[in-house]
Design a protein around this motif. Structure first.
Motif, PDB file in Angstrom:
ATOM      1  N   PRO A 635       0.826  -1.218   0.000  1.00 38.76           N
ATOM      2  CA  PRO A 635       0.000   0.000   0.000  1.00 38.76           C
ATOM      3  C   PRO A 635       0.854   1.259   0.000  1.00 38.76           C
ATOM      4  CG  PRO A 635      -0.824  -1.589   1.574  1.00 38.76           C
ATOM      5  CD  PRO A 635       0.453  -2.141   1.057  1.00 38.76           C
ATOM      6  N   LEU A 636       0.421   2.220  -0.740  1.00 36.06           N
ATOM      7  CA  LEU A 636       1.154   3.482  -0.830  1.00 36.06           C
ATOM      8  C   LEU A 636       0.881   4.329   0.412  1.00 36.06           C
ATOM      9  CD1 LEU A 636       2.901   5.185  -2.818  1.00 36.06           C
ATOM     10  CD2 LEU A 636       0.755   6.303  -3.496  1.00 36.06           C
ATOM     11  N   LEU A 637       1.962   4.746   1.045  1.00 33.78           N
ATOM     12  CA  LEU A 637       1.819   5.619   2.210  1.00 33.78           C
ATOM     13  C   LEU A 637       1.853   7.088   1.799  1.00 33.78           C
ATOM     14  CD1 LEU A 637       4.204   3.880   4.768  1.00 33.78           C
ATOM     15  CD2 LEU A 637       1.754   4.215   5.069  1.00 33.78           C
ATOM     16  N   ALA A 638       2.714   7.381   0.836  1.00 38.25           N
ATOM     17  CA  ALA A 638       2.865   8.776   0.427  1.00 38.25           C
ATOM     18  C   ALA A 638       3.474   8.829  -0.965  1.00 38.25           C
ATOM     19  CB  ALA A 638       3.751   9.530   1.417  1.00 38.25           C
ATOM     20  N   ALA A 712      -9.312  15.614   4.736  1.00 35.81           N
ATOM     21  CA  ALA A 712      -9.494  15.442   3.298  1.00 35.81           C
ATOM     22  C   ALA A 712      -8.628  14.292   2.788  1.00 35.81           C
ATOM     23  CB  ALA A 712      -9.107  16.730   2.567  1.00 35.81           C
ATOM     24  N   ILE A 713      -9.217  13.441   1.980  1.00 33.57           N
ATOM     25  CA  ILE A 713      -8.495  12.290   1.420  1.00 33.57           C
ATOM     26  C   ILE A 713      -7.835  12.739   0.119  1.00 33.57           C
ATOM     27  CG2 ILE A 713      -8.729   9.958   0.500  1.00 33.57           C
ATOM     28  CD1 ILE A 713     -11.263   9.703   2.294  1.00 33.57           C
ATOM     29  N   GLN A 714      -6.487  12.634   0.117  1.00 35.98           N
ATOM     30  CA  GLN A 714      -5.769  13.047  -1.091  1.00 35.98           C
ATOM     31  C   GLN A 714      -5.713  11.907  -2.100  1.00 35.98           C
ATOM     32  OE1 GLN A 714      -2.308  13.986   1.025  1.00 35.98           O
ATOM     33  NE2 GLN A 714      -3.053  16.009   1.676  1.00 35.98           N
ATOM     34  N   GLN A 715      -5.551  10.719  -1.564  1.00 38.98           N
ATOM     35  CA  GLN A 715      -5.463   9.563  -2.462  1.00 38.98           C
ATOM     36  C   GLN A 715      -5.997   8.350  -1.731  1.00 38.98           C
ATOM     37  OE1 GLN A 715      -1.832   8.731  -4.868  1.00 38.98           O
ATOM     38  NE2 GLN A 715      -1.743   6.880  -3.618  1.00 38.98           N
ATOM     39  N   ILE A 716      -6.706   7.516  -2.411  1.00 40.50           N
ATOM     40  CA  ILE A 716      -7.194   6.284  -1.792  1.00 40.50           C
ATOM     41  C   ILE A 716      -6.662   5.095  -2.576  1.00 40.50           C
ATOM     42  CG2 ILE A 716      -9.400   6.187  -3.071  1.00 40.50           C
ATOM     43  CD1 ILE A 716     -10.559   5.422  -0.199  1.00 40.50           C
ATOM     44  N   ARG A 724      -1.720  -6.441  -3.147  1.00 41.52           N
ATOM     45  CA  ARG A 724      -1.697  -5.950  -4.530  1.00 41.52           C
ATOM     46  C   ARG A 724      -2.706  -4.810  -4.709  1.00 41.52           C
ATOM     47  NH1 ARG A 724      -4.057  -7.138  -9.456  1.00 41.52           N
ATOM     48  NH2 ARG A 724      -5.561  -8.481  -8.400  1.00 41.52           N
ATOM     49  N   LEU A 725      -2.239  -3.747  -5.341  1.00 42.64           N
ATOM     50  CA  LEU A 725      -3.100  -2.581  -5.553  1.00 42.64           C
ATOM     51  C   LEU A 725      -4.119  -2.895  -6.657  1.00 42.64           C
ATOM     52  CD1 LEU A 725      -3.424   0.481  -4.823  1.00 42.64           C
ATOM     53  CD2 LEU A 725      -1.966   0.950  -6.808  1.00 42.64           C
ATOM     54  N   VAL A 726      -5.412  -2.718  -6.341  1.00 36.39           N
ATOM     55  CA  VAL A 726      -6.432  -3.005  -7.361  1.00 36.39           C
ATOM     56  C   VAL A 726      -7.178  -1.742  -7.811  1.00 36.39           C
ATOM     57  CG1 VAL A 726      -6.759  -5.388  -6.592  1.00 36.39           C
ATOM     58  CG2 VAL A 726      -8.189  -3.572  -5.622  1.00 36.39           C
ATOM     59  N   TYR A 727      -7.029  -0.687  -7.003  1.00 30.70           N
ATOM     60  CA  TYR A 727      -7.779   0.530  -7.352  1.00 30.70           C
ATOM     61  C   TYR A 727      -7.082   1.713  -6.720  1.00 30.70           C
ATOM     62  CZ  TYR A 727     -11.731   3.808  -7.584  1.00 30.70           C
ATOM     63  OH  TYR A 727     -12.530   4.906  -7.836  1.00 30.70           O
ATOM     64  N   ARG A 728      -6.969   2.806  -7.444  1.00 27.91           N
ATOM     65  CA  ARG A 728      -6.408   4.034  -6.865  1.00 27.91           C
ATOM     66  C   ARG A 728      -7.197   5.221  -7.374  1.00 27.91           C
ATOM     67  NH1 ARG A 728      -0.124   5.242  -7.160  1.00 27.91           N
ATOM     68  NH2 ARG A 728      -0.229   3.947  -5.303  1.00 27.91           N
ATOM     69  N   GLU A 742     -15.821  -1.909 -10.673  1.00 32.41           N
ATOM     70  CA  GLU A 742     -14.415  -1.980 -11.090  1.00 32.41           C
ATOM     71  C   GLU A 742     -13.616  -3.001 -10.274  1.00 32.41           C
ATOM     72  OE1 GLU A 742     -12.313   1.670 -11.730  1.00 32.41           O
ATOM     73  OE2 GLU A 742     -14.181   2.825 -11.722  1.00 32.41           O
ATOM     74  N   ILE A 743     -14.261  -3.543  -9.201  1.00 32.53           N
ATOM     75  CA  ILE A 743     -13.513  -4.398  -8.273  1.00 32.53           C
ATOM     76  C   ILE A 743     -14.209  -5.740  -8.144  1.00 32.53           C
ATOM     77  CG2 ILE A 743     -12.556  -4.552  -5.919  1.00 32.53           C
ATOM     78  CD1 ILE A 743     -12.999  -1.465  -5.768  1.00 32.53           C
TER      79      ILE A 743
END
Ligand SMILES: [Zn+2]
Length: 768
Positions: A635-638, A712-716, A724-728, A742-743
């Motif tokens: 998962p992406l932290l930043a 505020a959510i900058q990225q989800i 594994r990343l399935v959606y951003r 999409e999932i």
């Protein structure tokens, strides 16, 4: 026993006519070829105090003294007093018991062993049980016969924190019940190790020594194949139990040189540190406790009565009604019975600080072989009880405060100890064992060159052990120090603090790898420039002396890490872009580094001190991505660019990893970053607490679900359970709607990056 006692008296009365005047007796005729005689002195009990210095008193009955004498002693007696005496048949010739040299028959315990069988069976015990039993030759006598002892203990032949215990028998060669009983005890202990828990515990916790035959020349005076003819004295016609250094009467109370047996046993006692022992005799049935030489009571008189009664009472409970029930219900103070000097018991108590008792366990000295097993049955429980007493009282280990090395120390109880009743700790372990009756005691520990130390109000309970380990201090300065951190990075500094004891008046620090290398300041700050692990030492001293404390590998200096190089497991690292703090990163970089927490309890915390990347919207030119796991699939932290220094970023899994990925395009290179990556408890990271992100509906059946955060959510990012990343999706909203078409159905982690950090949740998507 009473019946035999009566027979003995009848015998004397019958022989009353055979009373002979001492003065008129012809010693040559009385002795013939014999070296020692047994006789009675009717009416002499009143003179026992004088007679005991001349002849070897064996017993008092009424006003009659029963005694042994060598010819030399008899001649002195004749010069001393005028009395009638009655020559009695020697106890060692009253019966001719069955002997055996067959070891299987010896183990039936209905025979007396020949000398050779005795030696062989001692060897066989050790051979058959080498893990818990070893054979020791205390001495080889001029006759060639041996004084043997078996040592029985776990880790036999290793000195451990265990009390040493000794059983020894038949210092009087014609008193043989204890000889066979102690052989039987050896057999019983060895066979029942790991069979009977109590026996296993005893062997594991006591250093047991058993010497079944302390006077083989006396016992086999009639030849190695028979105990008929056994005599009390040794080959030189000396009573070994009158031949020891006496607390009252000095080194040679009997006027004889120390005999080879005496010297051997004194050396043996010096080499060992026996805490407790007993020597077995016969001729009456009584436990005779110290002192023999003084009328005053032993310091531990109450304890002596307690353990002696325990022995006698247990015998009485397992024997015919009249066994061991005379005197004070089977026990007596030695002096109160009759005084002897030069006895082993008093020697061991006074000069060896060993609690030794004299145990008389059969009225008849040389009992019929058919009665040996009975006497074992009367006594063995008591023999085990007495042995077990050595594990009780106060025990511990005495060591040096500074070096932790064991010390030989005296343990003294004020207002209690007297007549050499203190004990000493035993080297090389430093263990001490102070046997005590129930009560409250103050124990003071003394060692040469050390300050005494008293432990107050130690509460002792009967048949229980209490441990008091003791550290003694010699008064010199005691070095001790601490540091504000044990790990740093190249160029980092560590502040040390002197917390030494003993009021040091001088001090010298030594810092391996440090700048500065030495210091005399109390709290120096040291800079470390080269990665490595380094010793720190501190010497402090006062007027009494100084000591050095060396703490090896105390400070760890971690190297600097540049992205794209190592993947360290660490708890502290300086972390830079590829060109370090002094140069810009280069074009076309695509570099990855993973840090793993060296502390399984802690997460990783990333703190930037400078940050400068090409700034583009969405970080499309140059970017540093940080992932919460071991790779860029985590998962992406930043996702960072620009020149604003980010707030601290935390990974989420204790003991887990954090991964940095940096890419730069072909133009516009900047200074990059300086960061510290370290282990952190993560406590207080509000972003990681559950409840700060709401996901609804959950589970999701169809359509869409909503992710809501306080910030505020900058990225989800939505990741499957394997990471594994399935959606951003990028946004700038506190509420985000995600469409499930999409999932695929399944369970997913939600990681929402806000400007206060990452918030997390879980969502379950169910097939329609
Ligand atoms: Zn005796």
């Amino acid at each position: 026993m009473k019946t035999l006692f009566t027979i003995a008296f009848s015998f004397i009365i019958l022989c009353a006519t055979s009373q002979v005047s001492l003065k008129k007796a012809d010693a040559d005729q009385v002795f013939g070829s014999k070296g020692e005689i047994y006789f009675a002195l009717p009416g002499s009990a009143i003179d026992a105090g004088i007679l005991t210095k001349v002849i070897s008193i064996d017993n008092l009955r009424g006003d009659t003294v029963f005694a042994y004498a060598s010819k030399k002693q008899f001649l002195r007696l004749q010069q001393g007093i005028e009395r009638n005496f009655i020559l009695l048949r020697h106890p060692g010739t009253l019966i001719d018991p069955p002997m055996t040299s067959d070891l299987r028959e010896v183990l039936e315990w209905n025979y007396y062993p020949t000398y050779e069988a005795y030696v062989q069976i001692m060897q066989d015990f050790a051979t058959a049980h080498p893990d818990i039993c070893s054979l020791h030759t205390i001495a080889v006598l001029p006759s060639g016969r041996k004084l043997l002892a078996l040592r029985i203990s776990d880790n036999v032949n290793v000195e451990e924190d265990e009390p040493e215990f000794l059983y020894t028998s038949s210092i009087h060669g014609d008193e043989l019940t204890g000889f066979v009983n102690t052989l039987h005890l050896i057999d019983y202990l060895l066979l029942n190790y790991n069979q009977i828990p109590r026996i296993t515990d005893m062997i594991n916790n006591i250093d047991i020594w058993i010497n079944p035959l302390a006077n083989p020349d006396g016992t086999y005076a009639g030849g190695n194949n028979s105990v008929n003819g056994a005599q009390r004295y040794n080959a030189n016609y000396v009573d070994l139990n009158r031949n020891y250094h006496d607390p009252a009467d000095g080194p040679h109370p009997d006027g004889e040189d120390w005999q080879p047996e005496t010297i051997a046993f004194m050396n043996f006692a010096e080499e060992r540190d026996f805490v407790m022992s007993a020597n077995f005799h016969g001729g009456t049935e009584v436990i005779n406790y110290p002192w023999d030489t003084w009328s005053r009571f032993a310091a531990d008189d109450e304890w002596w009565q307690f353990v002696s009664h325990e022995y006698a009472d247990t015998c009485q409970a397992h024997s015919p009604g009249n066994y061991m029930n005379e005197f004070d219900d089977g026990i007596t103070n030695g002096y109160a019975w009759y005084r002897i000097t030069g006895g082993r018991q008093d020697y061991m108590n006074y000069f060896q600080q060993c609690r030794e008792v004299t145990m008389e366990i059969s009225d008849v000295k040389l009992i019929p072989a058919s009665q040996l097993l009975n006497h074992w049955n009367y006594n063995y429980r008591s023999m085990l009880n007495y042995m077990e007493q050595v594990t009780y009282g106060v025990r511990g280990i005495v060591t040096d405060t500074i070096t932790n090395q064991p010390l030989e120390a005296q343990v003294y109880i004020s207002n209690f100890d007297k007549d050499s009743s203190m004990v000493f700790s035993s080297m090389p372990v430093g263990n001490y064992h102070r046997l005590l009756k129930a009560g409250t005691y103050n124990l003071t520990f003394f060692a040469e060159g050390y300050l005494p130390k008293t432990i107050h109000n130690v509460v002792v309970t009967d048949k229980e052990s209490i441990r008091r380990d003791v550290k003694l201090w010699n008064g010199s300065a005691i070095p001790a120090f601490s540091a504000n951190t044990l790990t740093t990075h190249a160029g980092g500094s560590v502040q040390f603090t002197d917390i030494s004891g003993g009021n040091p008046t001088s001090r010298l620090w030594t810092f391996e790898g440090g700048n500065i290398a030495t210091s005399t300041a109390p709290n120096p700050t040291v800079i470390y420039n080269v990665p490595g692990t380094y010793n720190v030492s501190l010497y402090v001293s006062n007027s009494i002396g100084g000591n050095t404390l060396v703490r090896e590998d105390y400070i760890t200096v971690n190297p600097d890490y540049y992205i794209g190089t190592l993947n360290p497991t660490t708890c502290y690292a300086n972390f830079f872009d590829s060109q370090g703090p002094d140069a810009d990163y280069t074009s076309g970089e695509n570099l990855v580094t993973t840090f793993t927490s060296a502390d399984p309890e802690k997460v990783m915390r990333i703190s930037f001190s400078s940050f400068d990347l090409e700034n583009t919207s969405g970080c499309t030119s140059d970017v540093l991505n940080i992932y919460d796991g071991p790779g860029i699939g985590s998962p992406l932290l930043a996702s960072l660019c620009g020149s604003e220094v980010p707030e601290d970023i935390f990974s989420s899994i204790a003991g887990g990893s954090v991964t940095f990925s940096f890419t730069s395009d072909a133009i516009n290179n900047f200074g990059g970053w300086n960061a510290i990556v370290r282990c952190d408890s993560g406590v207080g990271i509000h972003e990681n607490k559950p409840g700060n992100v709401r996901i609804y509906p959950n589970p999701v059946r169809y359509g869409s679900f909503v992710v809501e955060s306080r910030e505020a959510i900058q990225q989800i990012d939505i990741c499957d359970l394997s990471g594994r990343l399935v959606y951003r999706e990028n946004s700038d909203s506190k509420v985000l709607q995600i469409f499930t078409h999409e999932i695929k159905p399944g369970t997913y982690f939600i990681n929402a990056r806000t400007d206060k950090g990452v918030v997390r949740g879980k969502v379950q998507i169910i097939a329609e």
